[in-house]
Design a protein around this motif. Structure first.
Motif, mmCIF file in Angstrom:
data_model
loop_
_atom_site.group_PDB
_atom_site.id
_atom_site.type_symbol
_atom_site.label_atom_id
_atom_site.label_comp_id
_atom_site.label_asym_id
_atom_site.label_seq_id
_atom_site.Cartn_x
_atom_site.Cartn_y
_atom_site.Cartn_z
ATOM 1 N N UNK A 12 0.842 -1.198 0.000
ATOM 2 C CA UNK A 12 0.000 0.000 0.000
ATOM 3 C C UNK A 12 0.878 1.250 0.000
ATOM 4 N N UNK A 13 1.941 1.238 0.777
ATOM 5 C CA UNK A 13 2.851 2.388 0.831
ATOM 6 C C UNK A 13 3.508 2.672 -0.505
ATOM 7 N N UNK A 14 3.972 1.632 -1.173
ATOM 8 C CA UNK A 14 4.621 1.816 -2.476
ATOM 9 C C UNK A 14 3.619 2.315 -3.508
ATOM 10 N N UNK A 15 2.424 1.736 -3.517
ATOM 11 C CA UNK A 15 1.390 2.163 -4.462
ATOM 12 C C UNK A 15 1.006 3.622 -4.244
ATOM 13 N N UNK A 16 0.835 4.010 -2.988
ATOM 14 C CA UNK A 16 0.475 5.396 -2.679
ATOM 15 C C UNK A 16 1.615 6.340 -3.057
ATOM 16 N N UNK A 17 2.835 5.934 -2.817
ATOM 17 C CA UNK A 17 3.980 6.791 -3.156
ATOM 18 C C UNK A 17 4.067 7.025 -4.662
ATOM 19 N N UNK A 18 3.857 5.974 -5.447
ATOM 20 C CA UNK A 18 3.920 6.116 -6.906
ATOM 21 C C UNK A 18 2.777 6.994 -7.412
ATOM 22 N N UNK A 32 -3.443 14.193 -5.185
ATOM 23 C CA UNK A 32 -2.309 13.487 -4.588
ATOM 24 C C UNK A 32 -2.464 13.424 -3.070
ATOM 25 N N UNK A 33 -2.920 14.515 -2.483
ATOM 26 C CA UNK A 33 -3.148 14.538 -1.042
ATOM 27 C C UNK A 33 -4.266 13.576 -0.647
ATOM 28 N N UNK A 34 -5.334 13.552 -1.420
ATOM 29 C CA UNK A 34 -6.440 12.641 -1.124
ATOM 30 C C UNK A 34 -6.009 11.175 -1.268
ATOM 31 N N UNK A 35 -5.144 10.891 -2.229
ATOM 32 C CA UNK A 35 -4.624 9.538 -2.393
ATOM 33 C C UNK A 35 -3.785 9.136 -1.180
ATOM 34 N N UNK A 36 -2.987 10.054 -0.692
ATOM 35 C CA UNK A 36 -2.179 9.781 0.488
ATOM 36 C C UNK A 36 -3.058 9.528 1.710
ATOM 37 N N UNK A 37 -4.082 10.315 1.877
ATOM 38 C CA UNK A 37 -4.997 10.134 3.011
ATOM 39 C C UNK A 37 -5.739 8.809 2.882
ATOM 40 N N UNK A 38 -6.156 8.455 1.682
ATOM 41 C CA UNK A 38 -6.846 7.179 1.471
ATOM 42 C C UNK A 38 -5.922 6.004 1.794
ATOM 43 N N UNK A 39 -4.672 6.099 1.407
ATOM 44 C CA UNK A 39 -3.706 5.051 1.738
ATOM 45 C C UNK A 39 -3.495 4.924 3.232
ATOM 46 N N UNK A 40 -3.451 6.044 3.918
ATOM 47 C CA UNK A 40 -3.313 6.037 5.369
ATOM 48 C C UNK A 40 -4.512 5.380 6.031
ATOM 49 N N UNK A 41 -5.701 5.672 5.533
ATOM 50 C CA UNK A 41 -6.920 5.076 6.087
ATOM 51 C C UNK A 41 -6.921 3.564 5.861
ATOM 52 N N UNK A 42 -6.499 3.123 4.696
ATOM 53 C CA UNK A 42 -6.457 1.686 4.410
ATOM 54 C C UNK A 42 -5.508 0.975 5.369
ATOM 55 N N UNK A 43 -4.335 1.550 5.586
ATOM 56 C CA UNK A 43 -3.364 0.944 6.499
ATOM 57 C C UNK A 43 -3.903 0.951 7.931
ATOM 58 N N UNK A 44 -4.552 2.025 8.337
ATOM 59 C CA UNK A 44 -5.117 2.076 9.684
ATOM 60 C C UNK A 44 -6.212 1.031 9.875
ATOM 61 N N UNK A 45 -7.025 0.793 8.856
ATOM 62 C CA UNK A 45 -8.068 -0.237 8.949
ATOM 63 C C UNK A 45 -7.430 -1.618 9.111
ATOM 64 N N UNK A 46 -6.369 -1.884 8.360
ATOM 65 C CA UNK A 46 -5.672 -3.168 8.479
ATOM 66 C C UNK A 46 -5.118 -3.339 9.887
ATOM 67 N N UNK A 47 -4.509 -2.292 10.431
ATOM 68 C CA UNK A 47 -3.920 -2.366 11.766
ATOM 69 C C UNK A 47 -4.994 -2.527 12.833
ATOM 70 N N UNK A 48 -6.110 -1.826 12.702
ATOM 71 C CA UNK A 48 -7.190 -1.942 13.684
ATOM 72 C C UNK A 48 -7.766 -3.352 13.675
#
Length: 65
Positions: A12-18, A32-48
């Motif tokens: 997810x991090x690599x995809x968001x960075x690209x 680009x900012x919205x994509x970064x925020x969406x990637x952060x939300x996806x990672x947070x959901x996985x961690x939760x």
């Protein structure tokens, strides 16, 4: 700890960075900012989800529930 979890977060991090790099270079900074925020939300959901599984395991281990 499961190695697959680390690979998912890294993917997810690599995809968001690209995507962020491509959108920034094309002049779409807001997207680009919205994509970064969406990637952060996806990672947070996985961690939760993983933390919820840990709490369930602890409850089961100590016979609390």
């Amino acid at each position: 700890m499961n190695v697959d979890l680390i690979f998912k977060i890294a993917a997810v991090g690599i995809l968001v960075a690209v995507l962020n790099l491509l959108l920034t270079r094309s002049g779409r900074d807001e997207q680009a900012l919205m994509t970064t925020i969406a990637g952060l939300v996806v990672v947070l959901v996985i961690i939760v989800q993983q933390i919820a599984g840990l709490f369930d395991l602890i409850k089961e281990l100590f016979e609390l529930g």
